[in-house]
Motif scaffolding. Structure first.
Motif: not given
Length: 259
Positions: A213-234
């Motif tokens: 899998l290819l992944g979009i990367g984030f700082q480990t402490e920026n879980a909230s942005l990772a969550k927003l991106v995962a939701e947007s992809l869905a």
């Protein structure tokens, strides 16, 4: 099945972490990428960023309600720059690996595998045919790791190692093959397929290598942005915009749920 489990686990981890780390939605996102990788990211004739990653991550930003600013660096410098806070996320056809997940958070967005290409006149066949030959590759990429593992296998079997020539950008790595400075070139299948539409002197000698899998990367402490991106992809998958972008670039088979 392994890839499906990884997708589910990665998305669950990002969403779960984001619940505990909520923040206001961003209005502007700085996105690190490498605009030297057709069709993933490159400059068009008007010197504007374009490509799969630009289209997808630009659409993700729009879905979140933010504007997108793409910042291009050499691939090998993207993770250090992300960790230093130079941008909010990385979208650059980056393999999800255990090593990378030790330093950054990653949300899966596309499937990928590796392909080796040579000149049509070459006698190389298959991945094990690279033993004793020179191959160009992008520095810091998943393709480099595949090549290193292949070389080690060659030596373990009593064959000559692969001579690896790693370059900072894909165009330079490709040019090494065009100029006969190397015998082969390895990259993601999407990049190779796109490039071969512009050069009919090449042939694929090994495909479907190391599917991941290819992944979009984030700082480990920026879980909230990772969550927003995962939701947007869905959301984009549900409304068809995700598949439409992949279809435009001719890589429908790289969709997360493609069989």
């Amino acid at each position: 099945m392994k890839i499906r489990k990884l997708i589910a686990a990665s998305l669950f981890a990002c969403v779960a972490a984001g619940v505990a780390d909520a923040q206001e939605r961003p209005t502007h996102l700085k996105i690190g990428t490498s605009l030297t990788q057709m069709p993933w990211g490159f400059y068009d004739e008007d010197q504007k960023p374009t490509g799969v990653d630009v289209a997808l991550c630009g659409a993700i930003a729009q879905q979140i309600g933010a504007t997108a600013e793409f910042i291009s660096l050499d691939f090998k410098g993207l993770i250090p720059a992300l960790q230093a806070g130079r941008f909010d996320m990385v979208c650059a056809a980056m393999y999800i690996t255990p090593e990378r997940e030790k330093t950054i958070a990653m949300v899966p967005y596309i499937k990928a595998s590796q392909t080796v290409v040579t000149k049509k006149t070459s006698t190389i066949e298959g991945l094990d045919g690279l033993c004793g030959h020179s191959v160009s590759v992008l520095q810091g990429s998943g393709s480099l790791k595949v090549l290193q593992q292949t070389s080690a296998t060659c030596e373990a079997g009593g064959k000559p190692a692969v001579t690896i020539q790693a370059f900072d950008t894909q165009p330079v790595a490709i040019r090494a093959l065009e100029n006969d400075s190397v015998d082969g070139f390895i990259a993601t299948d999407a990049l190779i397929s796109f490039y071969m539409t512009k050069n009919d002197s090449l042939k694929k000698v090994a495909t479907g290598i190391s599917p991941n899998l290819l992944g979009i990367g984030f700082q480990t402490e920026n879980a909230s942005l990772a969550k927003l991106v995962a939701e947007s992809l869905a959301t984009m998958k549900a409304n068809g915009s995700y598949d439409a972008i992949l279809k435009k670039w001719g890589i429908e088979s790289a969709a997360l749920d493609a069989k």
